[in-house]
Motif scaffolding. Structure first.
Motif, short mmCIF file in Angstrom:
data_model
loop_
_atom_site.label_atom_id
_atom_site.label_comp_id
_atom_site.label_asym_id
_atom_site.label_seq_id
_atom_site.Cartn_x
_atom_site.Cartn_y
_atom_site.Cartn_z
N SER A 30 33.49 13.28 21.16
CA SER A 30 34.52 13.44 22.18
C SER A 30 34.90 12.09 22.77
O SER A 30 34.19 11.10 22.62
N PHE A 31 36.04 12.08 23.47
CA PHE A 31 36.50 10.85 24.11
C PHE A 31 35.46 10.34 25.09
O PHE A 31 35.16 9.15 25.11
N SER A 32 34.89 11.24 25.89
CA SER A 32 33.92 10.79 26.89
C SER A 32 32.65 10.25 26.24
O SER A 32 32.06 9.30 26.74
N GLU A 33 32.23 10.83 25.10
CA GLU A 33 31.05 10.32 24.40
C GLU A 33 31.34 8.95 23.80
O GLU A 33 30.50 8.05 23.85
N GLU A 34 32.55 8.78 23.26
CA GLU A 34 32.94 7.49 22.69
C GLU A 34 33.00 6.43 23.79
O GLU A 34 32.53 5.31 23.61
N MET A 35 33.57 6.78 24.93
CA MET A 35 33.64 5.85 26.06
C MET A 35 32.24 5.48 26.53
O MET A 35 31.94 4.31 26.72
N ALA A 36 31.37 6.47 26.67
CA ALA A 36 30.00 6.22 27.13
C ALA A 36 29.27 5.32 26.14
O ALA A 36 28.51 4.43 26.55
N ASP A 37 29.51 5.50 24.85
CA ASP A 37 28.85 4.68 23.83
C ASP A 37 29.35 3.24 23.91
O ASP A 37 28.56 2.30 23.80
N LYS A 38 30.64 3.05 24.12
CA LYS A 38 31.19 1.70 24.23
C LYS A 38 30.65 1.00 25.48
O LYS A 38 30.31 -0.19 25.43
N VAL A 39 30.56 1.72 26.57
CA VAL A 39 30.00 1.14 27.80
C VAL A 39 28.54 0.75 27.57
O VAL A 39 28.11 -0.34 27.96
N ARG A 40 27.79 1.62 26.90
CA ARG A 40 26.39 1.33 26.60
C ARG A 40 26.27 0.06 25.75
O ARG A 40 25.44 -0.81 26.01
N GLN A 41 27.13 -0.07 24.76
CA GLN A 41 27.08 -1.25 23.88
C GLN A 41 27.43 -2.52 24.66
O GLN A 41 26.80 -3.57 24.46
N LEU A 42 28.42 -2.44 25.55
CA LEU A 42 28.75 -3.60 26.39
C LEU A 42 27.56 -3.96 27.28
O LEU A 42 27.21 -5.13 27.42
N HIS A 43 26.98 -2.93 27.91
CA HIS A 43 25.85 -3.16 28.81
C HIS A 43 24.71 -3.83 28.06
O HIS A 43 24.15 -4.83 28.52
N GLU A 44 24.38 -3.32 26.89
CA GLU A 44 23.28 -3.89 26.09
C GLU A 44 23.60 -5.31 25.65
O GLU A 44 22.73 -6.18 25.64
N HIS A 45 24.85 -5.56 25.29
CA HIS A 45 25.26 -6.88 24.82
C HIS A 45 25.08 -7.94 25.90
O HIS A 45 24.65 -9.06 25.63
N PHE A 46 25.43 -7.60 27.14
CA PHE A 46 25.37 -8.57 28.23
C PHE A 46 24.03 -8.57 28.96
O PHE A 46 23.77 -9.48 29.74
N ASP A 47 23.19 -7.58 28.72
CA ASP A 47 21.87 -7.52 29.36
C ASP A 47 20.92 -8.46 28.62
O ASP A 47 20.06 -8.04 27.86
N ALA A 48 21.10 -9.76 28.86
CA ALA A 48 20.38 -10.80 28.11
C ALA A 48 18.87 -10.69 28.21
O ALA A 48 18.16 -10.94 27.25
N ASP A 49 18.36 -10.30 29.38
CA ASP A 49 16.91 -10.22 29.54
C ASP A 49 16.35 -8.84 29.17
O ASP A 49 15.14 -8.63 29.20
N GLY A 50 17.23 -7.90 28.85
CA GLY A 50 16.79 -6.58 28.38
C GLY A 50 16.12 -5.72 29.42
O GLY A 50 15.39 -4.79 29.08
N ASP A 51 16.38 -5.98 30.71
CA ASP A 51 15.71 -5.19 31.76
C ASP A 51 16.45 -3.90 32.12
O ASP A 51 16.00 -3.14 32.97
N GLY A 52 17.61 -3.66 31.49
CA GLY A 52 18.35 -2.43 31.76
C GLY A 52 19.36 -2.56 32.89
O GLY A 52 20.02 -1.60 33.24
N TYR A 53 19.48 -3.76 33.46
CA TYR A 53 20.41 -4.01 34.55
C TYR A 53 21.18 -5.30 34.29
O TYR A 53 20.63 -6.23 33.69
N LEU A 54 22.42 -5.35 34.75
CA LEU A 54 23.22 -6.56 34.62
C LEU A 54 23.09 -7.37 35.90
O LEU A 54 23.55 -6.94 36.97
N SER A 55 22.46 -8.53 35.80
CA SER A 55 22.30 -9.44 36.93
C SER A 55 23.64 -10.10 37.23
O SER A 55 24.62 -9.91 36.51
N PHE A 56 23.66 -10.92 38.26
CA PHE A 56 24.88 -11.63 38.61
C PHE A 56 25.41 -12.43 37.43
O PHE A 56 26.58 -12.32 37.07
N GLU A 57 24.56 -13.23 36.80
CA GLU A 57 25.01 -14.06 35.67
C GLU A 57 25.48 -13.20 34.50
O GLU A 57 26.45 -13.53 33.82
N GLU A 58 24.80 -12.08 34.25
CA GLU A 58 25.16 -11.22 33.12
C GLU A 58 26.50 -10.52 33.35
O GLU A 58 27.35 -10.50 32.46
#
Length: 121
Positions: A2-30
């Motif tokens: 579904s559209f919402s699943e595709e959107m959620a997957d893209k957001v997850r991939q962006l989050h993982e890509h920028f979460d450099a330290d892998g802690d599950g959160y985007l810090s200020f720098e990330e």
């Protein structure tokens, strides 16, 4: 998918890509890196603090995946556009490219000895 699943997957991939330290959160720098790449605009520290508070996140911990999903669900954001900027055609998100590279390399790697020394050409 579904559209919402595709959107959620893209957001997850962006989050993982920028979460450099892998802690599950985007810090200020990330999150600043994400914003610079997607909009070209810098994010001052006080704006980050305001964004965290608005999303119910603590600034010292960072922006969670769920909070980033809320951001992309709001009006004026475009997950598809941001996704294309981060992962241009031909490039894949971290988890996708890892698996495809791993499969390609498996056939070409020659390991010998107890420690698995790579003697690939």
């Amino acid at each position: 998918v579904s559209f919402s699943e595709e959107m959620a997957d893209k957001v997850r991939q962006l989050h993982e890509h920028f979460d450099a330290d892998g802690d599950g959160y985007l810090s200020f720098e990330e999150i600043r890196s994400l914003q610079l790449l997607t909009s070209g605009a810098d994010m001052p520290p006080d704006q980050y603090v305001m964004v965290c508070r608005a999303l119910g996140c603590h600034p010292t911990k960072g922006i969670s995946l769920e909070a980033l999903r809320l951001t992309y669900a709001s009006e004026g954001t475009d997950i598809d556009e941001d996704y294309r900027k981060v992962f241009p055609k031909g490039k894949k998100a971290k988890d996708e490219s890892k698996s495809s590279v791993k499969n390609e390399d498996e056939d070409d790697v020659i390991e010998v000895g107890e420690g698995g020394v790579d003697i690939s050409p």
